[in-house]
Design a protein around this motif. Structure first.
Motif, PDB file in Angstrom:
ATOM      1  N   ALA A  90       0.848  -1.204   0.000  1.00  0.00           N
ATOM      2  CA  ALA A  90       0.000   0.000   0.000  1.00  0.00           C
ATOM      3  C   ALA A  90       0.887   1.260   0.000  1.00  0.00           C
ATOM      4  O   ALA A  90       0.619   2.217  -0.733  1.00  0.00           O
ATOM      5  CB  ALA A  90      -0.934  -0.014   1.206  1.00  0.00           C
ATOM      6  N   LYS A  91       1.944   1.243   0.800  1.00  0.00           N
ATOM      7  CA  LYS A  91       2.860   2.401   0.853  1.00  0.00           C
ATOM      8  C   LYS A  91       3.547   2.598  -0.485  1.00  0.00           C
ATOM      9  O   LYS A  91       3.664   3.729  -0.978  1.00  0.00           O
ATOM     10  CB  LYS A  91       3.952   2.148   1.911  1.00  0.00           C
ATOM     11  N   ALA A  94       1.048   4.004  -2.967  1.00  0.00           N
ATOM     12  CA  ALA A  94       0.733   5.412  -2.674  1.00  0.00           C
ATOM     13  C   ALA A  94       1.910   6.326  -3.059  1.00  0.00           C
ATOM     14  O   ALA A  94       1.701   7.473  -3.457  1.00  0.00           O
ATOM     15  CB  ALA A  94       0.389   5.569  -1.197  1.00  0.00           C
ATOM     16  N   PRO A  99       1.222   5.324 -10.480  1.00  0.00           N
ATOM     17  CA  PRO A  99       0.542   4.272  -9.711  1.00  0.00           C
ATOM     18  C   PRO A  99      -0.137   3.246 -10.615  1.00  0.00           C
ATOM     19  O   PRO A  99      -0.588   3.586 -11.715  1.00  0.00           O
ATOM     20  CB  PRO A  99      -0.501   5.023  -8.879  1.00  0.00           C
ATOM     21  N   ILE A 145      -5.492   2.924   0.421  1.00  0.00           N
ATOM     22  CA  ILE A 145      -4.588   3.988  -0.026  1.00  0.00           C
ATOM     23  C   ILE A 145      -5.432   5.232  -0.349  1.00  0.00           C
ATOM     24  O   ILE A 145      -6.592   5.104  -0.748  1.00  0.00           O
ATOM     25  CB  ILE A 145      -3.760   3.565  -1.263  1.00  0.00           C
ATOM     26  N   PRO A 146      -4.865   6.411  -0.158  1.00  0.00           N
ATOM     27  CA  PRO A 146      -5.654   7.612  -0.421  1.00  0.00           C
ATOM     28  C   PRO A 146      -5.833   7.851  -1.927  1.00  0.00           C
ATOM     29  O   PRO A 146      -5.058   7.350  -2.733  1.00  0.00           O
ATOM     30  CB  PRO A 146      -4.804   8.728   0.208  1.00  0.00           C
ATOM     31  N   GLN A 152      -9.285  -0.166  -5.993  1.00  0.00           N
ATOM     32  CA  GLN A 152      -8.977  -1.102  -4.915  1.00  0.00           C
ATOM     33  C   GLN A 152     -10.064  -2.172  -4.827  1.00  0.00           C
ATOM     34  O   GLN A 152     -11.237  -1.844  -4.816  1.00  0.00           O
ATOM     35  CB  GLN A 152      -8.869  -0.352  -3.591  1.00  0.00           C
TER      36      GLN A 152
END
Ligand code: NDP
Length: 295
Positions: A90-91, A94, A99, A145-146, A152
């Motif tokens: 996830a990091k 992000a 992406p 994730i933002p 997702q």
């Protein structure tokens, strides 16, 4: 599409890799061990996400390993192998300059409270009543994730049935020897899916831009399948008797009381969103799934 598959060396990962390659995708595995066609978790943490359009996480220490005692250190490995790998991805997603378009996590139907009567869809509540349900909540939260640059999807899988691993491989010999049978009363629900359908759903989620959110990864008939039905279908596919029940005290002695819930109880799960996303199951019913796997 270039797809990165965390834990892709495992039972589900090998089937997914084969399917994705057959559909023309390029697959790189993430493993604890370096090798050809692989990267490692350490490299992803240090260097960020390699260029890719899709990411799937399947990493996780095998919960039902009968050779491991269910103690605090094993519990921590079960949790960390899922949460830390999911966090790492996830990091990395992000922080990626470009992406990926899709990010897919496989968790489990242990999110829903075991019950012989209640039927669960993806909108049903859960995730807050025992070790496994709370693990799923934390695991899915770690994947968030933002923003909306990346779609997702979470697939909550039932017991995965296939020739090369999982429950069938573990139970094959007792059944072959005519020593198979239901677990305890056999009346507990048995939420199952053929491995070909689980990886089919993952490929569908990677390829279809309109698929997002939670999908239950169980067969359409799983909500009405019991553990006893599974034992009878195994016996019939192998042409062996399957009457010898495995008593609940034996299951508790091997797996410990907390872990044996997974075998002694079960959830009636319906793949509502999965069907509404237009995924077509190859193995909707258990006899045909087991015939395919065992013969
Ligand atoms: P496997 O047991 O085959 O393991 C998948 C991979 O996880 C392994 O190949 C391994 O990759 C990696 N892994 C194992 N232990 C650790 C660890 N301690 N730390 C980091 N990575 C580890 O799993 P399946 O393919 O059967 O399942 C895939 C996912 O689906 C799992 O997360 C599982 O919880 C979930 N699931 C599976 C079900 C089933 O019936 N099989 C049911 C419901 C959910 P490597 O050695 O290359 O690092």
């Amino acid at each position: 599409m270039r797809v990165l598959v965390g834990g892709g060396t495992g039972f589900v990962g090998r089937a997914l890799t084969q399917l994705l390659r057959s559909r023309g995708h390029d697959v790189t595995l993430i493993s604890r061990h370096p090798g050809k066609g692989r990267t490692t978790w350490d490299e992803v943490s240090r260097l960020g996400l390699p260029p890719c359009e899709g990411v799937v996480n399947l990493a996780g220490e095998n919960v039902l390993n009968p050779l491991r005692r269910w103690n605090e250190s094993f519990r921590q490995e079960v949790v960390a192998s899922r949460i830390e790998t999911t966090n790492t991805l996830a990091k990395a997603i992000a922080g990626a300059e470009r992406p990926p378009s899709a990010w897919i996590l496989v968790t489990g139907v242990g999110y829903y409270r075991p019950s012989p009567t209640t039927e669960y869809t993806e909108e049903s509540p859960g995730g807050d009543f025992d070790f496994f349900s709370r693990l799923v909540t934390r695991w899915e939260a770690a994947a968030k994730i933002p923003g909306d640059a990346t779609r997702q999807v979470v697939v909550r899988s039932g017991v995965v049935l296939g020739r090369e691993g999982g429950a069938v491989a573990q139970m094959l010999w007792p059944f072959r020897l005519g020593l198979g049978g239901p677990i305890a009363s056999g009346r507990q629900p048995f939420p199952w899916i053929h491995v070909a359908d689980l990886v089919g759903i993952l490929a569908h989620a990677l390829e279809r831009e309109d698929v997002r959110g939670i999908l239950n990864g169980v067969a359409p008939s799983a909500a009405t399948t019991t553990n006893g039905d599974f034992a009878r279908a195994m016996g019939s596919a192998l042409q062996r008797p399957a009457f010898l029940p495995l008593p609940s005290f034996a299951v508790s002695a091997i797996f410990g009381p907390e872990r044996s819930v997974m075998l002694l109880e079960g959830q009636r799960v319906v793949p509502k969103q999965t069907l509404e996303s237009n995924y077509r199951f190859a193995f909707p019913d258990l006899p045909s799934a087991l015939q395919n796997i065992l013969t």
